[in-house]
Design an enzyme around this catalytic site. Structure first.
Site, PDB file in Angstrom:
ATOM      1  N   TYR A  32      -3.325  -0.371   9.955  1.00 41.18           N
ATOM      2  CA  TYR A  32      -3.136  -0.700   8.540  1.00 41.18           C
ATOM      3  C   TYR A  32      -1.750  -0.263   8.070  1.00 41.18           C
ATOM      4  O   TYR A  32      -1.037  -1.021   7.401  1.00 41.18           O
ATOM      5  CB  TYR A  32      -4.234  -0.005   7.731  1.00 41.18           C
ATOM      6  N   SER A  78       0.856  -1.182   0.000  1.00 36.23           N
ATOM      7  CA  SER A  78       0.000   0.000   0.000  1.00 36.23           C
ATOM      8  C   SER A  78       0.890   1.229   0.000  1.00 36.23           C
ATOM      9  O   SER A  78       2.064   1.162   0.372  1.00 36.23           O
ATOM     10  CB  SER A  78      -0.875  -0.003   1.257  1.00 36.23           C
TER      11      SER A  78
END
Length: 265
Positions: A158, A145
């Site tokens: 996250y 990500s």
């Protein structure tokens, strides 16, 4: 040139690929010639995925498996090797996000995100690597990500998981490169999927969601990405074309990480 990107006679496992990014990558792999295997955590999601693949004319192999459970993963990999064959390509795609301010987030919720987004790729990679070592080749692609590089409000778990996944990617490359196993990551930008749909909802007054406006302003491409934008990079990293690319994270973000942003009016 086409043979460089061919996935003929390859078996690809894409975790959590009933829909979204994983589904898009799997369909691209199929077009490149690979046999498709996927899992999801619930039977109804596997059934949904099988129906979606069938609609596209793809005979996929679906398995119910919780990728955070090592025993279930080992059982699934053994079943795949028996029923389909030894895995050549693994995409660690399954993931979750919890958008909660850090001071309000429970340790249990934090651990759940780490478990799915970081521990699971370790568990599944560990399970497929021995087969790849015996074959003398293998490709592992971790869906990282931009949060592997950046922080942002409400995504502490996250970002921590994806930062760890970036380093797991580099370590697998370091440890198993001598076996002709390449491990790389794809770092998507903001992708239009069901998971991000709430961030793109039109507001009651007809205006765009504030976060939607923020992302468009921060992206040189001036749009959200689509799952299809990830197909070419995934096929590249799964094919012989990337045999000397190892430990790299390829950011498919429309230029966000390269861009400081627009000057305020």
């Amino acid at each position: 040139m086409n043979s460089l990107f061919s996935l003929e006679n390859r078996i690809a496992l894409i975790t959590g690929a009933s829909y979204g990014i994983g589904f898009a990558i799997a369909t691209a792999f199929h077009r490149a010639g690979a046999a498709i295997v996927f899992n999801d955590i619930r039977p109804e999601l596997v059934d949904k995925g099988l129906a979606a693949y069938s609609e596209k004319g793809i005979k996929a192999h679906g398995y119910v498996c919780d990728v955070t459970d090592e025993a279930q993963v080992n059982q699934m990999i053994a079943a795949i090797e028996k029923e389909v064959g030894v895995i050549d390509i693994l995409v660690n795609n399954a993931g979750i996000i919890k958008r909660i301010p850090m001071h309000e987030m429970s340790a249990e919720a934090f651990r759940q995100v780490i478990d799915v987004d970081l521990n699971a790729p370790f568990i599944v990679s560990k399970a497929v690597i021995p087969g790849m070592m015996k074959k003398g080749r293998g490709k592992i692609i971790n869906i990282c990500s931009m949060m592997s590089e950046l922080g942002r409000e409400t995504v502490s778990a996250y970002a921590a998981a994806k930062g760890g996944l970036k380093m797991l990617t580099r370590n697998i490359a370091s440890e198993y490169g001598k076996y002709n196993i390449q491990c790389n990551g794809i770092g998507p930008g903001y992708i239009a999927t069901p998971q991000t749909a709430p961030l793109r909802e039109i507001q009651p007054d007809g205006s765009r969601h504030p976060f939607d406006r923020f992302i468009i302003a921060k992206t040189p491409a001036e749009r959200w990405g689509t799952p299809e934008d990830l197909q070419g990079p995934a096929v590249f990293l799964a094919s012989e074309a990337s045999d000397f690319v190892n430990g790299h994270v390829l950011y498919v973000d429309g230029g966000i990480l390269a861009y400081i942003g627009k000057q305020p009016d």
